[in-house]
Design a protein around this motif. Sequence first.
Motif, PDB file in Angstrom:
ATOM      1  N   ASN A  13       0.830  -1.205   0.000  1.00 30.25           N
ATOM      2  CA  ASN A  13       0.000   0.000   0.000  1.00 30.25           C
ATOM      3  C   ASN A  13       0.867   1.258   0.000  1.00 30.25           C
ATOM      4  O   ASN A  13       0.628   2.189  -0.781  1.00 30.25           O
ATOM      5  CB  ASN A  13      -0.929  -0.007   1.226  1.00 30.25           C
ATOM      6  CG  ASN A  13      -1.827   1.200   1.293  1.00 30.25           C
ATOM      7  OD1 ASN A  13      -2.327   1.685   0.286  1.00 30.25           O
ATOM      8  ND2 ASN A  13      -2.042   1.690   2.502  1.00 30.25           N
ATOM      9  N   THR A  16       2.636   1.578  -3.400  1.00 31.00           N
ATOM     10  CA  THR A  16       1.712   2.051  -4.445  1.00 31.00           C
ATOM     11  C   THR A  16       1.505   3.552  -4.318  1.00 31.00           C
ATOM     12  O   THR A  16       1.529   4.277  -5.333  1.00 31.00           O
ATOM     13  CB  THR A  16       0.354   1.310  -4.340  1.00 31.00           C
ATOM     14  OG1 THR A  16       0.591  -0.093  -4.510  1.00 31.00           O
ATOM     15  CG2 THR A  16      -0.625   1.785  -5.401  1.00 31.00           C
ATOM     16  N   LYS A  17       1.279   4.031  -3.101  1.00 30.19           N
ATOM     17  CA  LYS A  17       1.115   5.466  -2.882  1.00 30.19           C
ATOM     18  C   LYS A  17       2.361   6.219  -3.336  1.00 30.19           C
ATOM     19  O   LYS A  17       2.264   7.259  -3.997  1.00 30.19           O
ATOM     20  CB  LYS A  17       0.821   5.771  -1.412  1.00 30.19           C
ATOM     21  CG  LYS A  17      -0.574   5.440  -0.978  1.00 30.19           C
ATOM     22  CD  LYS A  17      -0.796   5.849   0.478  1.00 30.19           C
ATOM     23  CE  LYS A  17      -2.222   5.607   0.907  1.00 30.19           C
ATOM     24  NZ  LYS A  17      -2.443   6.050   2.297  1.00 30.19           N
ATOM     25  N   TYR A  18       3.521   5.705  -2.983  1.00 27.63           N
ATOM     26  CA  TYR A  18       4.781   6.353  -3.339  1.00 27.63           C
ATOM     27  C   TYR A  18       4.942   6.443  -4.857  1.00 27.63           C
ATOM     28  O   TYR A  18       5.280   7.496  -5.391  1.00 27.63           O
ATOM     29  CB  TYR A  18       5.951   5.586  -2.718  1.00 27.63           C
ATOM     30  CG  TYR A  18       7.304   6.107  -3.145  1.00 27.63           C
ATOM     31  CD1 TYR A  18       7.822   7.264  -2.574  1.00 27.63           C
ATOM     32  CD2 TYR A  18       8.062   5.442  -4.098  1.00 27.63           C
ATOM     33  CE1 TYR A  18       9.061   7.754  -2.962  1.00 27.63           C
ATOM     34  CE2 TYR A  18       9.299   5.914  -4.495  1.00 27.63           C
ATOM     35  CZ  TYR A  18       9.789   7.076  -3.920  1.00 27.63           C
ATOM     36  OH  TYR A  18      11.008   7.556  -4.314  1.00 27.63           O
ATOM     37  N   ARG A  20       2.681   6.414  -7.106  1.00 28.00           N
ATOM     38  CA  ARG A  20       1.657   7.280  -7.703  1.00 28.00           C
ATOM     39  C   ARG A  20       1.800   8.732  -7.256  1.00 28.00           C
ATOM     40  O   ARG A  20       0.993   9.572  -7.640  1.00 28.00           O
ATOM     41  CB  ARG A  20       0.272   6.758  -7.347  1.00 28.00           C
ATOM     42  CG  ARG A  20      -0.025   5.434  -8.011  1.00 28.00           C
ATOM     43  CD  ARG A  20      -1.417   4.970  -7.722  1.00 28.00           C
ATOM     44  NE  ARG A  20      -1.655   3.674  -8.366  1.00 28.00           N
ATOM     45  CZ  ARG A  20      -2.676   2.893  -8.092  1.00 28.00           C
ATOM     46  NH1 ARG A  20      -3.587   3.258  -7.207  1.00 28.00           N
ATOM     47  NH2 ARG A  20      -2.806   1.743  -8.718  1.00 28.00           N
ATOM     48  N   GLY A  21       2.790   8.988  -6.443  1.00 25.47           N
ATOM     49  CA  GLY A  21       3.029  10.347  -5.988  1.00 25.47           C
ATOM     50  C   GLY A  21       2.046  10.811  -4.928  1.00 25.47           C
ATOM     51  O   GLY A  21       1.926  12.012  -4.676  1.00 25.47           O
ATOM     52  N   LYS A  22       1.354   9.870  -4.303  1.00 29.97           N
ATOM     53  CA  LYS A  22       0.397  10.220  -3.255  1.00 29.97           C
ATOM     54  C   LYS A  22       1.129  10.327  -1.918  1.00 29.97           C
ATOM     55  O   LYS A  22       2.190   9.725  -1.705  1.00 29.97           O
ATOM     56  CB  LYS A  22      -0.713   9.175  -3.158  1.00 29.97           C
ATOM     57  CG  LYS A  22      -1.619   9.142  -4.370  1.00 29.97           C
ATOM     58  CD  LYS A  22      -2.750   8.148  -4.161  1.00 29.97           C
ATOM     59  CE  LYS A  22      -3.680   8.157  -5.372  1.00 29.97           C
ATOM     60  NZ  LYS A  22      -4.773   7.189  -5.189  1.00 29.97           N
ATOM     61  N   LYS A  23       0.508  11.071  -1.015  1.00 25.54           N
ATOM     62  CA  LYS A  23       1.086  11.285   0.300  1.00 25.54           C
ATOM     63  C   LYS A  23       0.992  10.005   1.139  1.00 25.54           C
ATOM     64  O   LYS A  23      -0.054   9.370   1.211  1.00 25.54           O
ATOM     65  CB  LYS A  23       0.351  12.415   1.016  1.00 25.54           C
ATOM     66  CG  LYS A  23       0.924  12.740   2.372  1.00 25.54           C
ATOM     67  CD  LYS A  23       0.161  13.866   3.039  1.00 25.54           C
ATOM     68  CE  LYS A  23       0.755  14.099   4.422  1.00 25.54           C
ATOM     69  NZ  LYS A  23       0.007  15.086   5.178  1.00 25.54           N
ATOM     70  N   THR A  25       0.700   8.682   4.612  1.00 24.19           N
ATOM     71  CA  THR A  25       0.197   9.303   5.833  1.00 24.19           C
ATOM     72  C   THR A  25       0.887   8.783   7.088  1.00 24.19           C
ATOM     73  O   THR A  25       1.527   7.720   7.076  1.00 24.19           O
ATOM     74  CB  THR A  25      -1.320   9.047   5.978  1.00 24.19           C
ATOM     75  OG1 THR A  25      -1.531   7.649   6.170  1.00 24.19           O
ATOM     76  CG2 THR A  25      -2.082   9.536   4.749  1.00 24.19           C
ATOM     77  N   ASP A  28      -0.358   5.402   7.862  1.00 28.08           N
ATOM     78  CA  ASP A  28       0.319   4.321   7.135  1.00 28.08           C
ATOM     79  C   ASP A  28       1.577   3.874   7.887  1.00 28.08           C
ATOM     80  O   ASP A  28       1.821   2.679   8.060  1.00 28.08           O
ATOM     81  CB  ASP A  28       0.720   4.771   5.722  1.00 28.08           C
ATOM     82  CG  ASP A  28      -0.462   5.040   4.810  1.00 28.08           C
ATOM     83  OD1 ASP A  28      -1.494   4.370   4.957  1.00 28.08           O
ATOM     84  OD2 ASP A  28      -0.319   5.927   3.941  1.00 28.08           O
TER      85      ASP A  28
END
Length: 126
Positions: A13, A16-18, A20-23, A25, A28
Amino acid sequence: MCVCYIISEICQNIDTKYKRGKKITKNDIEQLSIAIQSTTKKIQEILFDKQSDTLFEKLSYEDTKKLFYVIKQRISKSDMLESKKINSLLKNLNTLVDTSELAEWEKEIETFEYDKALEIMSRWKF
């Protein structure tokens, strides 16, 4: 579900965030930290099963010395240690090494602080 799979899912998880350039948290990171602590606790329960304390074989000085060097070598390579060997070494060193140092060494082994454990072992002279 096995704790190791939970760690894997949390890491996937985060990955995947990393990607996609998502923060990523704080939640997490906290979930990952809790899962790692839980895994470490499980490993310690398995490796340091105190039931193995019931029988104790007194080793000769030479055999204790050999076991000491085997364990020291395994620690230096960050290899996993068998609880029976650790317990045997602890009990056989009880009359050869200061008990407070043995307790400190055991604590470092249980928390996988192998560098600190090696430092303590380097003070023991045979």
